[in-house]
Design a protein around this motif. Structure first.
Motif, PDB file in Angstrom:
ATOM      1  N   GLY A 199      26.922  90.144  45.861  1.00  0.00           N
ATOM      2  CA  GLY A 199      27.513  90.305  47.187  1.00  0.00           C
ATOM      3  C   GLY A 199      27.053  89.219  48.147  1.00  0.00           C
ATOM      4  N   PHE A 200      25.749  88.908  48.114  1.00  0.00           N
ATOM      5  CA  PHE A 200      25.214  87.833  48.960  1.00  0.00           C
ATOM      6  C   PHE A 200      25.837  86.493  48.586  1.00  0.00           C
ATOM      7  CE2 PHE A 200      22.097  84.543  49.984  1.00  0.00           C
ATOM      8  CZ  PHE A 200      21.856  84.822  51.327  1.00  0.00           C
ATOM      9  N   PHE A 201      25.996  86.271  47.281  1.00  0.00           N
ATOM     10  CA  PHE A 201      26.629  85.036  46.808  1.00  0.00           C
ATOM     11  C   PHE A 201      28.064  84.931  47.333  1.00  0.00           C
ATOM     12  CE2 PHE A 201      29.605  83.380  43.591  1.00  0.00           C
ATOM     13  CZ  PHE A 201      29.220  82.043  43.588  1.00  0.00           C
ATOM     14  N   LEU A 208      42.411  75.211  50.076  1.00  0.00           N
ATOM     15  CA  LEU A 208      41.901  75.601  48.759  1.00  0.00           C
ATOM     16  C   LEU A 208      40.703  74.772  48.311  1.00  0.00           C
ATOM     17  CD1 LEU A 208      42.214  77.058  45.962  1.00  0.00           C
ATOM     18  CD2 LEU A 208      43.812  75.200  45.345  1.00  0.00           C
ATOM     19  N   ASN A 209      40.713  73.455  48.589  1.00  0.00           N
ATOM     20  CA  ASN A 209      39.771  72.576  47.898  1.00  0.00           C
ATOM     21  C   ASN A 209      38.283  72.811  48.134  1.00  0.00           C
ATOM     22  OD1 ASN A 209      38.778  70.746  50.023  1.00  0.00           O
ATOM     23  ND2 ASN A 209      40.823  69.839  50.045  1.00  0.00           N
ATOM     24  N   PRO A 210      37.835  73.455  49.227  1.00  0.00           N
ATOM     25  CA  PRO A 210      36.395  73.730  49.308  1.00  0.00           C
ATOM     26  C   PRO A 210      35.913  74.791  48.328  1.00  0.00           C
ATOM     27  CG  PRO A 210      37.400  73.747  51.502  1.00  0.00           C
ATOM     28  CD  PRO A 210      38.513  73.770  50.502  1.00  0.00           C
ATOM     29  N   ILE A 211      36.833  75.639  47.847  1.00  0.00           N
ATOM     30  CA  ILE A 211      36.426  76.798  47.048  1.00  0.00           C
ATOM     31  C   ILE A 211      35.843  76.427  45.680  1.00  0.00           C
ATOM     32  CG2 ILE A 211      37.242  78.930  45.952  1.00  0.00           C
ATOM     33  CD1 ILE A 211      39.258  79.217  48.236  1.00  0.00           C
ATOM     34  N   PRO A 212      36.514  75.595  44.864  1.00  0.00           N
ATOM     35  CA  PRO A 212      35.979  75.320  43.525  1.00  0.00           C
ATOM     36  C   PRO A 212      34.558  74.759  43.523  1.00  0.00           C
ATOM     37  CG  PRO A 212      38.255  74.573  43.673  1.00  0.00           C
ATOM     38  CD  PRO A 212      37.830  74.944  45.052  1.00  0.00           C
ATOM     39  N   THR A 213      34.312  73.751  44.338  1.00  0.00           N
ATOM     40  CA  THR A 213      32.973  73.136  44.319  1.00  0.00           C
ATOM     41  C   THR A 213      31.926  74.052  44.957  1.00  0.00           C
ATOM     42  OG1 THR A 213      33.497  71.931  46.363  1.00  0.00           O
ATOM     43  CG2 THR A 213      33.793  70.760  44.267  1.00  0.00           C
ATOM     44  N   THR A 214      32.329  74.847  45.951  1.00  0.00           N
ATOM     45  CA  THR A 214      31.391  75.799  46.555  1.00  0.00           C
ATOM     46  C   THR A 214      30.989  76.856  45.537  1.00  0.00           C
ATOM     47  OG1 THR A 214      32.397  75.457  48.735  1.00  0.00           O
ATOM     48  CG2 THR A 214      31.018  77.400  48.462  1.00  0.00           C
ATOM     49  N   LEU A 215      31.962  77.371  44.784  1.00  0.00           N
ATOM     50  CA  LEU A 215      31.663  78.325  43.711  1.00  0.00           C
ATOM     51  C   LEU A 215      30.747  77.695  42.661  1.00  0.00           C
ATOM     52  CD1 LEU A 215      35.149  80.001  43.037  1.00  0.00           C
ATOM     53  CD2 LEU A 215      33.072  81.179  43.790  1.00  0.00           C
ATOM     54  N   LEU A 216      31.062  76.482  42.297  1.00  0.00           N
ATOM     55  CA  LEU A 216      30.300  75.806  41.246  1.00  0.00           C
ATOM     56  C   LEU A 216      28.863  75.524  41.680  1.00  0.00           C
ATOM     57  CD1 LEU A 216      30.552  74.508  38.408  1.00  0.00           C
ATOM     58  CD2 LEU A 216      31.057  72.362  39.566  1.00  0.00           C
ATOM     59  N   LEU A 217      28.692  74.972  42.888  1.00  0.00           N
ATOM     60  CA  LEU A 217      27.349  74.575  43.342  1.00  0.00           C
ATOM     61  C   LEU A 217      26.478  75.781  43.692  1.00  0.00           C
ATOM     62  CD1 LEU A 217      28.327  71.501  45.543  1.00  0.00           C
ATOM     63  CD2 LEU A 217      27.215  71.459  43.314  1.00  0.00           C
ATOM     64  N   LEU A 218      26.998  76.694  44.501  1.00  0.00           N
ATOM     65  CA  LEU A 218      26.209  77.882  44.841  1.00  0.00           C
ATOM     66  C   LEU A 218      26.027  78.777  43.622  1.00  0.00           C
ATOM     67  CD1 LEU A 218      27.472  78.907  48.410  1.00  0.00           C
ATOM     68  CD2 LEU A 218      25.588  77.424  47.761  1.00  0.00           C
ATOM     69  N   GLY A 219      26.979  78.683  42.698  1.00  0.00           N
ATOM     70  CA  GLY A 219      26.896  79.477  41.472  1.00  0.00           C
ATOM     71  C   GLY A 219      25.707  79.113  40.600  1.00  0.00           C
ATOM     72  N   ILE A 220      25.174  77.919  40.782  1.00  0.00           N
ATOM     73  CA  ILE A 220      23.986  77.505  40.023  1.00  0.00           C
ATOM     74  C   ILE A 220      22.830  78.463  40.298  1.00  0.00           C
ATOM     75  CG2 ILE A 220      22.243  75.681  39.794  1.00  0.00           C
ATOM     76  CD1 ILE A 220      24.455  73.653  40.487  1.00  0.00           C
ATOM     77  N   ALA A 221      22.738  78.908  41.567  1.00  0.00           N
ATOM     78  CA  ALA A 221      21.640  79.796  41.956  1.00  0.00           C
ATOM     79  C   ALA A 221      21.730  81.159  41.284  1.00  0.00           C
ATOM     80  CB  ALA A 221      21.632  79.959  43.475  1.00  0.00           C
ATOM     81  N   ILE A 222      22.932  81.569  40.907  1.00  0.00           N
ATOM     82  CA  ILE A 222      23.117  82.881  40.288  1.00  0.00           C
ATOM     83  C   ILE A 222      22.445  82.944  38.914  1.00  0.00           C
ATOM     84  CG2 ILE A 222      24.867  84.533  39.462  1.00  0.00           C
ATOM     85  CD1 ILE A 222      24.713  84.339  42.437  1.00  0.00           C
ATOM     86  N   TYR A 223      22.230  81.772  38.309  1.00  0.00           N
ATOM     87  CA  TYR A 223      21.554  81.737  37.009  1.00  0.00           C
ATOM     88  C   TYR A 223      20.050  81.997  37.152  1.00  0.00           C
ATOM     89  CZ  TYR A 223      25.734  79.729  34.825  1.00  0.00           C
ATOM     90  OH  TYR A 223      27.004  79.536  34.333  1.00  0.00           O
ATOM     91  N   MET A 224      19.519  81.875  38.384  1.00  0.00           N
ATOM     92  CA  MET A 224      18.085  82.085  38.615  1.00  0.00           C
ATOM     93  C   MET A 224      17.756  83.575  38.677  1.00  0.00           C
ATOM     94  SD  MET A 224      17.235  78.927  38.818  1.00  0.00           S
ATOM     95  CE  MET A 224      18.075  77.353  39.066  1.00  0.00           C
ATOM     96  N   LYS A 225      16.479  83.871  38.436  1.00  0.00           N
ATOM     97  CA  LYS A 225      16.037  85.262  38.456  1.00  0.00           C
ATOM     98  C   LYS A 225      15.394  85.629  39.799  1.00  0.00           C
ATOM     99  CE  LYS A 225      15.083  85.352  33.480  1.00  0.00           C
ATOM    100  NZ  LYS A 225      14.058  85.555  32.430  1.00  0.00           N
ATOM    101  N   GLY A 226      15.517  86.886  40.175  1.00  0.00           N
ATOM    102  CA  GLY A 226      14.833  87.441  41.326  1.00  0.00           C
ATOM    103  C   GLY A 226      15.091  86.693  42.628  1.00  0.00           C
ATOM    104  N   ARG A 227      14.003  86.493  43.419  1.00  0.00           N
ATOM    105  CA  ARG A 227      14.092  85.857  44.730  1.00  0.00           C
ATOM    106  C   ARG A 227      14.510  84.384  44.643  1.00  0.00           C
ATOM    107  NH1 ARG A 227      11.552  88.857  48.757  1.00  0.00           N
ATOM    108  NH2 ARG A 227      10.478  90.711  47.977  1.00  0.00           N
ATOM    109  N   LYS A 228      14.189  83.764  43.502  1.00  0.00           N
ATOM    110  CA  LYS A 228      14.551  82.349  43.328  1.00  0.00           C
ATOM    111  C   LYS A 228      16.035  82.117  43.547  1.00  0.00           C
ATOM    112  CE  LYS A 228      10.995  80.745  40.098  1.00  0.00           C
ATOM    113  NZ  LYS A 228      10.768  80.202  38.736  1.00  0.00           N
ATOM    114  N   SER A 229      16.832  83.079  43.161  1.00  0.00           N
ATOM    115  CA  SER A 229      18.277  82.959  43.293  1.00  0.00           C
ATOM    116  C   SER A 229      18.675  82.759  44.755  1.00  0.00           C
ATOM    117  CB  SER A 229      18.952  84.209  42.730  1.00  0.00           C
ATOM    118  OG  SER A 229      20.353  84.076  42.778  1.00  0.00           O
TER     119      SER A 229
END
Length: 691
Positions: free
Chosen positions: A17-19, A53-74
């Motif tokens: 949800g935060f993402f 539309l164009n800000p969405i793909p790269t924003t998903l991709l870049l911020l999505g990197i953090a979703i792979y992290m665990k806990g608070r690191k994300s």
């Protein structure tokens, strides 16, 4: 309603949800900045949709990197990634405001060569609303710090981040496909960075730019002599004979190139507060001994002054990203004006009142074959002698004259003024005309610095006349680039007393002065359309220098039946009948948008566009592939860079030796006595000391 609020709150308290919230905030922020801070030239519903539309793909991709992290690191990584992209967006807002372009890797690599004196410029550019680039980060940090949103340390299903990445890639694919349909050859033929950002977004442009820079580096490594054949064939097939009426009329004369910094054509005969802004230049412009061109355009890209110098002395276009003087000036092979004339007995020198490393001049000038480079190291340095980007013009031209009088004749001397440079600052003691009243701080000081530059030019020309150099020389004046960018349209409209100032008007606004002054020259105002790319072949013809086998993309401005299509660095063009801006065609005489074209007109504009694209592309290949190393005009000797040194002690020792050997400088002809007593200036910094 309460249940909906609870659901939203509960969702925001999850990592996913935060993402999602962070992505939405970043998307909205970026889109609003695209609309308000950049002039991307959006036309039609498809382009409007792609911009949304164009800000969405790269924003998903870049911020999505953090979703792979665990806990608070994300959460931490999400904020850090967002902060990095926001800082990049902020930097581009500032850069775009004055240069109508986006930051590139090539430009940043050369930043050390152009960063001098930028502090005041940046402070003058920033607006409070620019910090909205960080608004989403501020909101997220406040919500987390106040614990309105709680950190979720539970693990996400591994499929979720993978799915988000996949969605980002698919979304970008859709974006790219739609963009290619609307703009054919978007990534292969465009010369305008605005197109990439408009269609794909700023982050995608940055990746595209980095890939292009890497490709360019590989091109140089893989280039060979066969690559030169295409360029040579095009040049030879399109070469025009020069105007024989003017061939050699300045043969043996000294050549002065007076670089009028940021000086636009509209200043000629322009009055403010019932006062001529540039009376001395006006007088030269209308002189019977001056060839003046009223349809002469600057053709610079990101390199600005560096691009102007490159075109002026090489008849090669600047690069689409960065400045070739910075990226290629040290290593490339050139066949520039200083080398061409130096091999014909000319003493060649450039004069500039700033540090020698600015635009990498101290290295590039060796590649071009300059005998001397009189930079700031050669002049007296006092606190009030400098402003903005170097020495004040009146002081600079006076001090430069001291070295001019010592140059063995004939000489080729380029003098680069700087006071009329953004942010157009001038101390009160040098202000002799009131600021304009547009309300735009960038625009209103422009007439003051232009007036000061004009006074400095008048003093220098008086000295040439007093010493007799005016009879032995041809003096060429040119404006290097625009002084007021397209981001100040309202102020320009008010300044020029126009109701509106659109993209067509801005294209026409790129006119800069080009004047050739010489005693006895058959002058007048010439209406041919041309640009900086055409200066070198024009000069060489006037000097009677054979120029039928060089690699130059310009043509003699006085040549009969010459093409009058003036290419802009982004692929647009202006010509007597049609003007192209951002893919839209206009009738040049009326400024009206071209509706349906006749088959004949369609063929003509396509030929113009193809010519522009071809010449820009081939010129780029010459520079990025360093192709001139594979070709040598007849009689031209390759420049050996190690033979040149701009060390002050060595240069002055060499100059004294040449003076006593050749005995033909104006000072030696005056029994080795200085003629500086004939130089008169009203510069308050100097008159206090007796001038």
């Amino acid at each position: 309603m309460k249940n909906l609020k609870n659901r939203i709150t509960n969702f925001l308290n999850t990592k996913l949800g935060f993402f999602a919230f962070a992505v939405i905030l970043c998307w909205i922020k970026t889109y609003l900045i695209y609309l308000t801070k950049f002039n991307l030239g959006v036309h039609g519903s498809m382009q409007a949709f792609l911009l949304l539309l164009n800000p969405i793909p790269t924003t998903l991709l870049l911020l999505g990197i953090a979703i792979y992290m665990k806990g608070r690191k994300s959460y931490v990584y999400m904020i850090i990634i967002d902060l990095i992209t926001a800082t990049w967006l902020f930097a581009n807002i500032l850069y775009y405001r004055e240069f109508s372009d986006f930051l590139t890797l090539t430009l940043m690599k050369g930043s050390s060569s152009v960063s001098n004196n930028l502090g005041k410029s940046i402070l003058g550019i920033i607006k409070p609303t620019d910090f909205l680039a960080f608004i989403d980060i501020l909101i997220l940090v406040i919500l987390l710090a106040a614990k309105i949103i709680k950190i979720d340390i539970s693990k996400l299903n591994k499929r979720i981040p993978t799915t988000i990445t996949a969605i980002a890639v698919v979304a970008f694919g859709i974006n790219l496909t739609l963009a290619q349909q609307d703009r054919s050859g978007l990534l292969t033929r465009t010369f305008d960075n605005n197109y990439i950002v408009k269609y794909l977004g700023l982050n995608s442009f940055s990746v595209y730019d980095a890939a292009k820079a890497a490709k360019t580096s590989a091109v140089k490594a893989n280039a060979d002599s066969s690559d030169m054949n295409t360029v040579k064939n095009y040049i030879n097939n399109n070469r025009l004979p020069s105007n024989v009426q003017y061939t050699g009329v300045a043969k043996g004369k000294n050549v002065f190139i007076i670089h009028l910094e940021s000086f636009q054509q509209f200043l000629i005969d322009f009055k403010w507060d019932n006062q001529e802004v540039t009376p001395n230049i006006n007088k030269l412009y209308h002189s019977k001994s001056t060839l003046s061109f009223d349809n002469f355009f600057n053709q610079v890209g990101q390199g600005k002054t560096a691009d102007a110098e490159l075109m002026l002395e090489n008849s090669l276009f600047g690069l689409p990203e960065g400045a070739a003087m910075v990226t290629d000036g040290t290593s490339n092979t050139f066949q520039a004006a200083p080398a061409i004339l130096g091999q014909r007995g000319y003493t060649t020198a450039s004069f500039h009142g700033d540090v020698p490393s600015f635009w990498n001049r101290d290295n590039t000038y060796k590649s071009w074959g300059y005998d001397y480079f009189f930079s700031s190291k050669y002049y007296k340095d006092k606190k009030d002698y400098n402003i903005g980007y170097g020495m004040k013009d009146k002081i600079f031209l006076r001090d430069a004259a001291n070295y001019v009088q010592q140059l063995p004749q004939p000489f080729y001397a380029k003098l680069i003024t700087v006071t009329n440079h953004y942010p157009y600052l001038l101390d009160k003691k040098n202000q002799t005309i009131q600021k304009t009243n547009t309300g735009d701080s960038t625009v209103d000081g422009y007439v003051q610095t232009a007036h000061y530059l004009d006074q400095a030019v008048g003093e220098f020309m008086d000295w040439l006349q007093a010493t007799g150099l005016d009879k032995k020389s041809v003096v060429i004046f040119y404006g290097d680039h625009y002084g007021i960018s397209a981001n100040h349209k309202k102020a320009v409209a008010k300044l020029l007393n126009k109701k509106d100032f659109d993209n067509f008007d801005n294209a026409q606004f790129q006119r800069v002065p080009f004047m050739i002054h010489m005693n006895g020259l058959q002058g007048g105002i010439n209406h041919t359309y041309g640009g900086e790319i055409d200066v070198l072949p024009t000069i060489l013809n006037l000097l009677g220098v054979k120029n039928d086998d060089t690699i130059q993309f310009g043509t003699d401005l006085l040549a009969p039946k010459r093409s009058e299509v003036v290419a802009f660095r982004n692929g647009d063009f202006v010509a007597p009948d049609f003007t192209k801006v951002n893919g839209t065609y206009y009738y040049t005489k009326t400024g009206e948008t071209v509706g349906s074209l006749t088959p004949e007109q369609q063929q003509k504009v396509e030929q113009m566009s193809n010519r522009v694209d071809t010449e820009l592309s081939l010129s780029d290949k010459v520079i990025t592939g360093d192709l001139l190393r594979f070709y040598k005009p007849k009689g031209f000797q390759k420049v050996v860079k190690k033979d040149y040194s701009y060390n002050k002690n060595k240069s002055l020792k060499r100059l004294r030796k040449q003076n006593h050997l050749k005995k033909n400088s104006i000072m030696m002809q005056n029994h080795d006595k200085s003629l500086m007593n004939l130089y008169h200036t009203d510069a308050p910094e100097l008159t206090k000391q007796g001038g």
